[in-house]
Scaffold this active site. Structure first.
Site, PDB file in Angstrom:
ATOM      1  N   GLU A 109       2.852 -10.109  20.106  1.00 40.05           N
ATOM      2  CA  GLU A 109       3.857 -11.134  19.851  1.00 40.05           C
ATOM      3  C   GLU A 109       5.240 -10.669  20.282  1.00 40.05           C
ATOM      4  O   GLU A 109       5.541  -9.475  20.262  1.00 40.05           O
ATOM      5  CB  GLU A 109       3.864 -11.509  18.364  1.00 40.05           C
ATOM      6  CG  GLU A 109       2.565 -12.158  17.925  1.00 40.05           C
ATOM      7  CD  GLU A 109       2.569 -12.618  16.469  1.00 40.05           C
ATOM      8  OE1 GLU A 109       1.664 -13.375  16.094  1.00 40.05           O
ATOM      9  OE2 GLU A 109       3.478 -12.215  15.715  1.00 40.05           O
ATOM     10  N   GLY A 181       4.114  -2.365  17.277  1.00 41.85           N
ATOM     11  CA  GLY A 181       3.907  -1.033  17.821  1.00 41.85           C
ATOM     12  C   GLY A 181       5.087  -0.102  17.641  1.00 41.85           C
ATOM     13  O   GLY A 181       6.196  -0.516  17.312  1.00 41.85           O
ATOM     14  N   CYS A 356      11.738  -9.629  11.595  1.00 39.30           N
ATOM     15  CA  CYS A 356      11.471  -8.197  11.624  1.00 39.30           C
ATOM     16  C   CYS A 356      10.472  -7.809  10.535  1.00 39.30           C
ATOM     17  O   CYS A 356      10.660  -8.130   9.363  1.00 39.30           O
ATOM     18  CB  CYS A 356      12.788  -7.448  11.419  1.00 39.30           C
ATOM     19  SG  CYS A 356      12.638  -5.656  11.466  1.00 39.30           S
TER      20      CYS A 356
END
Length: 374
Positions: A109, A181, A356
Site C-alpha cells: 500500500e 516494511g 501512519c
C-alpha cells in the site's frame, strides 16, 4: 549480500527484467546492446518516468524509433512495470490510499497526501515487515519479501500520474519510505530506487525531497551514512527507556537506546540538515511528562526535529489508544519548554486506514475509486 536478521524469512521472487528496475546507466547499456543510441536511452528513461507508464502517450511524444518500442513490448524477458493492478480509496481529507498488486507476488500500500505547496507520496519497501512493532498494523503481517527498486519506483510513478498538478506545471513533491516494511532492512534496493527517483533524466528529485524511516537498525543507519546520495533520515523512537521500548519495538533488544543514541550522535549531517525523530504517542504507555523530559534530552544530543504522531488506532493493536488532545498538547508544550524543536503531525487518511501505522494488506470500507488491471 545484505546481513540477515533472526526475525527475517522469505525471499524476493523475480521473473522478468522490469524496465522500472533499471537506473539510467543500466537502461543505457540495455538500449545500446540493441543497437540504439545513448540519446534514445535518456529520452526513453525520461518519458517512462514522467508519463506515469502511459506508454501510448509517451510513445507519441518521445519520437523514438518504432523498433525500440516494439522490442520493449514484445521481448519475452522484459516487462515494463512490476505492478499488475492497483486499487484506490479516497479519504475525506483528500488523501488517497492505493493498494498495488505485484507481478512477483504480494500486495503493498501507498498513500498520496496533498498539501498546499508540495504533495507527499508515502511508499512501501517490503511486503509485510520483520520488525514487529506492536503499534503498527503492518507488523501483524510478518515479513514476506523485499521489494525491488522498480516495485518502489512504480508506486511513485503511478500515484503521481493519478494526481496531475491542476496548474499544469510539474510541482515538486516529497517521497517518504514510511509505508509497509523497514526500508533499511532492504537498503540496497531502497537506495537504488533513490538513485532512480533523483536521476535528472527522470523525475529529478533531490535527496532532500526523499526521507527514509527506520525503526533503529544501527548497522544500516551507519551504512546509509556512507551513501553520497542519501535521503533524509527518520528514526522511530516511540519510548524513552529500554524496558518500555523493547516491549513495543523488538528491534530495541538488538540495538538498545544507548547504542542508537551514539549512532545518531555520530551521523554525518549536511548543512542545515536535522534527524527527524518520530514519536508515536500512545495513551498511558509513553505519554507522561517524564517521557517528554527524556525525549527532549535525547533530541538535544544532535540536530533534530521531533514529530509527535498521536496513535492511529487499528484492530491489530486493540490495547493501544490515541491520547486525548489536551494530553498531546501538554506533551508537546513540555518538549518546547525543554528546548526541543517539535511538531504535532496529524495523520492523513485515517478513515480509509491509510494513516501512519495503519497500512496492512487489506482495503478498508472507504470510497473505492477504481480497480485497474495493467
Amino acid at each position: 549480500m545484505p546481513e540477515s536478521y533472526p526475525w527475517e524469512s522469505g525471499t524476493s521472487r523475480r521473473n522478468k527484467l522490469h524496465v522500472l528496475d533499471l537506473t539510467s546507466p543500466q537502461l543505457e547499456d540495455l538500449i545500446q546492446s540493441w543497437g540504439y543510441r545513448k540519446s534514445h536511452s535518456r529520452k526513453l528513461f525520461g518519458f517512462i518516468h514522467r508519463y506515469g507508464m502511459n506508454l501510448p502517450l509517451a510513445f507519441k511524444a518521445s519520437q523514438l524509433p518504432k523498433g525500440l518500442w516494439h522490442r520493449l513490448f514484445h521481448d519475452d524477458q522484459i516487462a515494463m512495470d512490476p505492478v499488475s493492478a492497483w486499487t484506490a480509496e479516497e479519504s475525506c481529507d483528500s488523501s488517497t490510499k492505493y493498494a498495488f498488486e505485484l507481478k512477483s507476488g504480494g500486495t503493498v500500500e501507498g498513500v498520496f497526501m496533498p498539501f498546499e505547496h508540495r504533495n507527499t507520496l508515502c511508499i512501501s519497501s517490503q511486503v509485510g515487515c520483520a520488525m514487529g512493532c506492536t503499534f503498527c498494523a503492518t507488523g501483524s503481517m510478518g515479513f514476506h519479501r523485499h521489494l525491488s527498486a522498480g516495485e518502489m519506483v512504480s508506486q511513485v510513478v503511478r500515484m503521481r500520474a493519478q494526481h496531475p498538478d491542476p496548474k499544469g506545471w510539474p510541482r515538486r513533491f516529497n517521497v517518504v519510505f514510511m509505508g509497509m516494511g523497514e526500508p533499511l532492512h532492504n537498503i540496497e534496493q531502497v537506495m537504488k530506487a533513490v538513485d532512480v527517483l533523483t536521476d535528472d533524466a527522470g523525475l529529478n528529485l533531490t535527496a532532500r525531497d526523499i526521507a527514509v524511516s527506520t525503526s533503529g537498525l544501527v548497522p544500516r543507519i551507519q551504512q546509509l551514512a556512507e551513501y553520497p546520495n542519501r535521503p533524509q533520515l527518520m528514526v522511530s523512537i516511540a519510548a524513552t527507556t529500554d524496558k518500555a521500548r523493547s516491549q513495543i519495538m523488538p528491534v530495541n533488544r538488538a540495538y538498545p537506546l544507548a547504542e542508537l543514541r551514539q549512532c545518531l550522535g555520530n551521523y554525518p549531517l549536511r548543512k542545515r540538515e536535522k534527524i527527524m525523530l518520530s514519536y508515536v504517542l500512545i495513551s498511558d504507555v509513553n505519554d507522561k511528562l517524564a517521557d517528554a523530559d527524556r525525549l527532549a534530552e535525547l533530541a538535544s544530543e544532535f540536530p533534530s526535529v521531533v514529530n509527535l504522531i498521536p496513535m492511529n488506532e487499528h484492530e491489530a493493536s486493540p490495547g493501544m489508544l490515541e491520547p486525548h488532545g489536551d494530553r498531546v498538547q501538554l506533551f508537546y508544550d513540555r518538549l518546547i519548554q525543554k528546548g526541543a524543536f517539535a511538531t504535532i503531525r496529524r495523520s492523513r487518511g485515517r478513515d480509509v486506514a491509510g494513516a501512519c501505522g495503519q497500512l496492512v494488506q487489506t482495503l478498508s470500507k472507504g470510497n473505492r475509486i477504481a480497480r485497474t488491471h495493467i
